[in-house]
Motif scaffolding. Structure first.
Motif, PDB file in Angstrom:
ATOM      1  N   LYS B 155       1.060  -0.996   0.010  1.00 44.54           N
ATOM      2  CA  LYS B 155      -0.123   0.060  -0.085  1.00 44.54           C
ATOM      3  C   LYS B 155       0.907   1.349  -0.136  1.00 44.54           C
ATOM      4  N   TYR B 156       2.238   1.121   0.687  1.00 42.72           N
ATOM      5  CA  TYR B 156       2.957   2.184   0.694  1.00 42.72           C
ATOM      6  C   TYR B 156       4.136   2.365  -0.326  1.00 42.72           C
ATOM      7  N   GLY B 157       4.062   1.382  -1.147  1.00 44.01           N
ATOM      8  CA  GLY B 157       5.127   1.132  -2.084  1.00 44.01           C
ATOM      9  C   GLY B 157       6.464   0.912  -1.436  1.00 44.01           C
ATOM     10  N   THR B 158       6.647   0.227  -0.495  1.00 44.76           N
ATOM     11  CA  THR B 158       7.679   0.103   0.598  1.00 44.76           C
ATOM     12  C   THR B 158       8.466  -1.418   0.060  1.00 44.76           C
ATOM     13  N   LEU B 159       9.495  -1.353  -0.311  1.00 40.09           N
ATOM     14  CA  LEU B 159      10.150  -2.705  -0.551  1.00 40.09           C
ATOM     15  C   LEU B 159      10.152  -3.559   0.556  1.00 40.09           C
ATOM     16  N   ILE B 160       9.877  -4.881   0.126  1.00 40.89           N
ATOM     17  CA  ILE B 160       9.754  -6.015   1.431  1.00 40.89           C
ATOM     18  C   ILE B 160      11.004  -6.825   1.398  1.00 40.89           C
ATOM     19  N   VAL B 161      11.912  -7.038   2.542  1.00 42.70           N
ATOM     20  CA  VAL B 161      12.825  -7.723   2.593  1.00 42.70           C
ATOM     21  C   VAL B 161      12.405  -8.830   3.620  1.00 42.70           C
ATOM     22  N   VAL B 162      12.530 -10.297   3.124  1.00 38.63           N
ATOM     23  CA  VAL B 162      12.331 -11.202   4.044  1.00 38.63           C
ATOM     24  C   VAL B 162      13.215 -12.142   4.575  1.00 38.63           C
ATOM     25  N   ASP B 163      13.627 -12.314   5.877  1.00 37.82           N
ATOM     26  CA  ASP B 163      14.447 -13.193   6.350  1.00 37.82           C
ATOM     27  C   ASP B 163      13.741 -14.618   6.545  1.00 37.82           C
ATOM     28  N   ALA B 164      13.986 -15.355   5.405  1.00 39.11           N
ATOM     29  CA  ALA B 164      13.382 -16.796   5.223  1.00 39.11           C
ATOM     30  C   ALA B 164      14.604 -17.753   5.645  1.00 39.11           C
ATOM     31  N   VAL B 165      15.509 -17.441   6.472  1.00 35.96           N
ATOM     32  CA  VAL B 165      16.825 -18.063   6.695  1.00 35.96           C
ATOM     33  C   VAL B 165      16.316 -19.384   7.189  1.00 35.96           C
ATOM     34  N   SER B 166      15.196 -19.615   8.176  1.00 35.44           N
ATOM     35  CA  SER B 166      14.895 -20.812   8.579  1.00 35.44           C
ATOM     36  C   SER B 166      13.606 -21.579   8.169  1.00 35.44           C
ATOM     37  N   SER B 167      13.083 -20.794   7.178  1.00 35.87           N
ATOM     38  CA  SER B 167      11.733 -21.156   6.732  1.00 35.87           C
ATOM     39  C   SER B 167      11.810 -21.633   5.509  1.00 35.87           C
ATOM     40  N   LEU B 168      12.354 -21.278   4.464  1.00 34.16           N
ATOM     41  CA  LEU B 168      12.123 -21.596   3.077  1.00 34.16           C
ATOM     42  C   LEU B 168      12.588 -22.785   2.709  1.00 34.16           C
ATOM     43  N   GLY B 169      11.551 -23.557   2.067  1.00 39.29           N
ATOM     44  CA  GLY B 169      11.466 -24.713   1.456  1.00 39.29           C
ATOM     45  C   GLY B 169      10.739 -25.712   2.668  1.00 39.29           C
ATOM     46  N   GLY B 170      10.224 -25.054   4.007  1.00 37.30           N
ATOM     47  CA  GLY B 170       9.642 -25.807   4.733  1.00 37.30           C
ATOM     48  C   GLY B 170       8.176 -25.384   4.956  1.00 37.30           C
ATOM     49  N   ILE B 171       8.018 -23.984   4.740  1.00 41.48           N
ATOM     50  CA  ILE B 171       6.571 -23.500   4.796  1.00 41.48           C
ATOM     51  C   ILE B 171       6.425 -22.828   3.773  1.00 41.48           C
ATOM     52  N   PRO B 172       5.192 -22.526   3.225  1.00 42.25           N
ATOM     53  CA  PRO B 172       4.701 -21.596   1.894  1.00 42.25           C
ATOM     54  C   PRO B 172       5.495 -20.261   1.936  1.00 42.25           C
ATOM     55  N   LEU B 173       6.038 -20.088   0.762  1.00 46.31           N
ATOM     56  CA  LEU B 173       6.483 -18.731   0.644  1.00 46.31           C
ATOM     57  C   LEU B 173       6.631 -18.322  -0.948  1.00 46.31           C
ATOM     58  N   ASP B 174       6.047 -17.480  -1.535  1.00 47.04           N
ATOM     59  CA  ASP B 174       5.829 -17.508  -3.161  1.00 47.04           C
ATOM     60  C   ASP B 174       6.462 -16.080  -3.370  1.00 47.04           C
ATOM     61  N   MET B 175       7.696 -15.913  -3.644  1.00 44.90           N
ATOM     62  CA  MET B 175       8.519 -14.565  -3.868  1.00 44.90           C
ATOM     63  C   MET B 175       7.638 -13.827  -4.871  1.00 44.90           C
ATOM     64  N   ASP B 176       7.464 -14.435  -5.908  1.00 51.21           N
ATOM     65  CA  ASP B 176       6.850 -13.623  -7.175  1.00 51.21           C
ATOM     66  C   ASP B 176       5.561 -13.149  -6.807  1.00 51.21           C
ATOM     67  N   GLU B 177       4.699 -14.270  -6.442  1.00 55.15           N
ATOM     68  CA  GLU B 177       3.231 -14.077  -6.210  1.00 55.15           C
ATOM     69  C   GLU B 177       3.051 -13.092  -5.188  1.00 55.15           C
ATOM     70  N   VAL B 183      14.553 -11.935  -0.622  1.00 55.02           N
ATOM     71  CA  VAL B 183      14.216 -13.189   0.191  1.00 55.02           C
ATOM     72  C   VAL B 183      15.668 -14.006   0.355  1.00 55.02           C
ATOM     73  N   ILE B 184      15.988 -14.041   1.756  1.00 57.47           N
ATOM     74  CA  ILE B 184      17.120 -14.958   1.896  1.00 57.47           C
ATOM     75  C   ILE B 184      16.942 -16.245   2.718  1.00 57.47           C
ATOM     76  N   THR B 185      17.675 -17.160   2.351  1.00 65.73           N
ATOM     77  CA  THR B 185      17.789 -18.556   3.010  1.00 65.73           C
ATOM     78  C   THR B 185      19.109 -19.060   3.307  1.00 65.73           C
ATOM     79  N   CYS B 186      19.298 -20.249   3.857  1.00 67.54           N
ATOM     80  CA  CYS B 186      20.577 -20.903   3.936  1.00 67.54           C
ATOM     81  C   CYS B 186      20.389 -22.427   3.759  1.00 67.54           C
ATOM     82  N   SER B 187      21.572 -22.855   3.989  1.00 70.72           N
ATOM     83  CA  SER B 187      21.655 -24.262   3.467  1.00 70.72           C
ATOM     84  C   SER B 187      21.133 -25.425   4.474  1.00 70.72           C
ATOM     85  N   GLN B 188      21.452 -24.777   5.858  1.00 74.06           N
ATOM     86  CA  GLN B 188      21.405 -25.883   6.978  1.00 74.06           C
ATOM     87  C   GLN B 188      20.098 -25.934   7.842  1.00 74.06           C
ATOM     88  N   LYS B 189      19.072 -25.267   7.148  1.00 75.63           N
ATOM     89  CA  LYS B 189      17.663 -25.417   7.982  1.00 75.63           C
ATOM     90  C   LYS B 189      16.861 -26.443   7.105  1.00 75.63           C
TER      91      LYS B 189
END
Lengths: 361, 361
Positions: B155-177, B183-189
Motif C-alpha cells: 500500500k505504501y510502495g515499501t520494498l519488502i525484505v524477508v529473512d526466510a533463513v529458517s523457513s524457506l523450503g519448509g513452509i509456503p513462500l511465494d516470492m513473485d506471487e 528473500v534470504i535463506t541458507c543451506s542448513q535448515k
C-alpha cells in the motif's frame, strides 16, 4: 561425470581421511563436542600460522578473509600500498578501493616477484599505514620472499598484511618471528580440505589499529570472531560451516603429525620434481626458476600448441590443470601441486602432459 | 563423542543421500561438471523460492546473506523499518545500523507475531524505503504471515525484505506471487544440508535500487554473483563451498521430487503432531498456538524444572534440543523440527522429553 584428479590452484585434492569426516552428520555448533573440536582446531591453526595470537575462522572463501582484514583494520581514506605481482595482488587492491581506502598499487609485473629496492623507495617516499603483499601468486606461479619484504616494511613502521591464501601450510611462514600483522589463508589449498572457510590472524598492533576502524562490517567483524575463540566454550558468532571445520581439524592434525618442517621439505621436493620434469620435456617455466613456487608450476605454452587443447587433452586423461588468467590466458598452463599430492598423482600428471605434447604435435 | 539427533533450529539433520554427496571429492568450480551442477541448483532454487528472478549462492551463513542484502540495496542514511518479533529481527536491525542506515525497529515482543494494524500505522507515519521482516522466528517459535505483511507494505510502495533463513523450503513462500523484493535463506535448515551457504533472490525493483547503493561491498557484491549465475557457464565470482553446493543440489532434488506442496503439508503435520504431543504431556506452548511455527516448537519450562537439566537429560538420551536465547534463557525449551525429520526422530524426542519430565520431577 569423470573421476579426475585436481592439479589446480584449489580446490585441491582432499585425502580420504578428511573426506570420511565430511561424511559424518555435522555437529551442532553450540555443544561440548563442537567446543572441543573448535578449540583443537584453533590450537592447530596457531601452530601452522606460527603465532601466539588467535587465529579466527570465517565461513567464506579466502577473498572473504581478505575483505575482513580491510574492513576491520582501516579507516576510510587510509593510505595503503599493495605490492602486486599478479591477479591476486590486483584483487586485494580492488578490495581496498571498494572500501574507500586511498590505496596505491605497484605492479611488479605478472611473472616477477616483489623487488625490494623498488618497494623500499615507495615506502620511503610516502607514509603508508600498511603494505599488502601476496606470498604465493597462483596466477603466475611466483613466490615472494615475505620475510625480506617484511624486513623492508619494518624500517618504516608499516603494518604488513600477507595474503597467504594459497601458501599457508605448504611453504614456510612464521607470523610472529617475521613480524607479520595480518595473515589470511583458506581451507581448500595447502590445508587439504573442501572450500568454505577462511582463516585470519592479526598481531597486537593490528588489533590496536582495529580499534580505530570506521568501516562498516557485521558478518566479518573480527572482534566478534575473537570473542568467540576466547570464550571458555569456544565458538563462532554465526553458524560456521561445521563439516568443513571438522575437515580442517582432521587435515591439520595430519599436517602437524607429519611436522611442518617435513611438510615444507616434501612440498619443496615436489616443486623441484615438477620443474625438473617439465624442463626435461623441453618446456619453459614461465617465471624465473629462482622465484618459482613450490606449490604451483606455470609453464609457457610451447609453440605450435594451444593451451586449451593441452588442458582438454589432459582432462580427458583424468588430470585437471588450468590455463592462464587475465592477459596470460592462452599463454601459460598452470599445474597446481599444493597440499595433498602423491607420487601417483604426479606420475599421472606427467604422463598426461607428455602424451598431450606428443599426440597434439 | 555421542551419536545424537539434532532437533535444533539448525544445523538440522542431513539425510544419508546428502551426506553421501559430501563424501565425494569436491569438483573444481571452473569445470563443465560444476557449471552443470550449479545451473541445476539454480533452477531448483528458483522453484523453491517460487521466482523467475535469479537466486544467488554465497559462501557464508544466513547472516552473511542478510548483510549482502543490506550492503547491496541501500545507501547510507536510508530509512528502513525492521518489524521484529525476536532475536533474528534484532540481528537484522543491528546489521542495518552497522551500515549506517537510518533504521527504526518496532519490537512486537518475543512470542508475538507482527500486528498488521501497528505495522500499517508505522508505514503510514514515515516514508520507509524498505520493510524488513522475519518469516519464521526461531528464537520464539513464531511464524509471521508474510503474505499479509507484504500486502500492507505494498500500500505504501515499501520494498519488502524477508529473512526466510529458517523457513524457506519448509513452509509456503511465494516470492513473485507475494511481491517480495528480497528473500534470504541458507543451506542448513529446511534445505537439509550442512551449513556454509546462503541464498539470496532480489526482485526487479530491488535490482534497480541496487544501482543506487553506495555502501562498500566486495565479497558480497550481488551484481557479481548475478553475473556468475547468468554466465553461459554459470559459476561464482569466488571459490564457493563446492561440497555444500553439491549437497544442496542433491537435497533440493529430493524436496522437488517430493513436491513442495507435499513438503509443506508434511511439515505442517509434523508441527501439529509436536504441538499435540507436548500439550498432551501437560506442557504449555510459549507462543499462542495460532502463530506457532510448524518448524520449531517453543515450550515453557514447567514449574519445578530447570531448562538446562531437561536439555542435558534429553541430550544424554541422544536428542539435542536447545534453550531460550537472550531474556528467554532458562524460560523456554525449543524443539526444532524443520527439514529432514522422520517419525523415528520424533518418537525419540517425545520419549526423551517424557522421561525427562518424569525422572527430573
Amino acid at each position: 561425470m569423470k573421476n579426475r584428479i585436481l592439479m589446480t590452484p584449489g580446490p585441491t585434492m582432499v585425502p580420504k581421511e578428511v573426506l570420511d569426516v565430511c561424511h559424518l552428520q555435522p555437529y551442532h555448533h553450540r555443544t561440548p563436542e563442537y567446543f572441543k573440536l573448535f578449540s583443537d582446531l584453533n590450537s592447530n591453526l596457531k601452530s601452522i600460522f606460527k603465532t601466539n595470537m588467535d587465529v579466527l575462522t570465517l565461513t567464506s572463501s579466502g577473498t572473504g578473509g581478505m575483505e575482513a582484514v580491510v574492513a576491520n583494520l582501516f579507516k576510510r581514506g587510509d593510505k595503503v600500498l599493495v605490492a602486486s605481482i599478479g591477479h591476486f595482488g590486483e584483487r586485494f587492491y580492488d578490495i581496498t578501493k571498494a572500501y574507500g581506502l586511498d590505496s596505491d598499487i605497484i605492479d611488479f609485473g605478472w611473472g616477477n616477484a616483489v623487488r625490494l629496492d623498488i618497494l623500499d623507495d615507495a615506502l620511503k617516499k610516502d607514509k603508508y599505514k600498511a603494505l599488502i603483499v601476496t606470498q604465493n601468486e597462483t596466477s603466475t606461479g611466483v613466490t615472494n620472499d615475505v620475510k625480506a619484504i617484511a624486513d623492508v616494511a619494518k624500517k618504516y613502521g608499516t603494518l604488513i598484511v600477507v595474503d597467504a591464501v594459497s601458501s599457508l601450510g605448504g611453504i614456510p611462514l612464521d607470523m610472529d618471528e617475521w613480524g607479520l600483522d595480518a595473515v589470511i589463508t583458506c581451507s581448500q589449498k595447502c590445508l587439504m580440505s573442501p572450500p568454505g572457510l577462511s582463516f585470519v590472524a592479526l598481531s597486537e598492533r593490528a588489533w590496536q589499529m582495529a580499534e580505530e576502524s570506521d568501516l562498516p562490517k557485521y558478518y566479518f567483524d573480527l572482534k566478534k570472531a575473537r570473542k568467540g575463540v576466547q570464550n571458555e566454550k569456544p565458538d563462532n558468532p554465526y553458524t560456521p560451516a561445521v563439516s568443513t571445520v571438522m575437515a580442517v581439524k582432521k587435515a591439520t592434525d595430519m599436517l602437524l603429525s607429519t611436522g611442518m618442517d617435513t611438510v615444507y621439505k616434501n612440498q619443496h621436493a615436489i616443486g623441484e620434481k615438477v620443474r625438473k620434469t617439465v624442463k626435461d620435456m623441453g618446456l619453459k617455466l614461465f617465471p624465473d626458476e629462482s622465484i618459482s613456487s613450490d606449490l604451483l608450476t606455470a609453464i609457457e605454452v610451447p609453440e605450435g600448441y594451444k593451451a586449451g587443447d593441452v588442458i582438454n587433452y589432459m582432462s580427458e586423461k583424468g588430470v585437471l590443470v588450468t590455463g592462464g588468467q587475465g592477459h596470460l590466458k592462452g599463454k601459460i598452463i598452470r599445474i597446481g601441486h599444493m597440499g595433498y599430492v602423491t607420487d601417483e598423482m604426479l606420475d599421472l600428471t606427467f604422463d598426461a602432459l607428455k602424451s598431450a605434447l606428443s599426440d597434439l604435435s
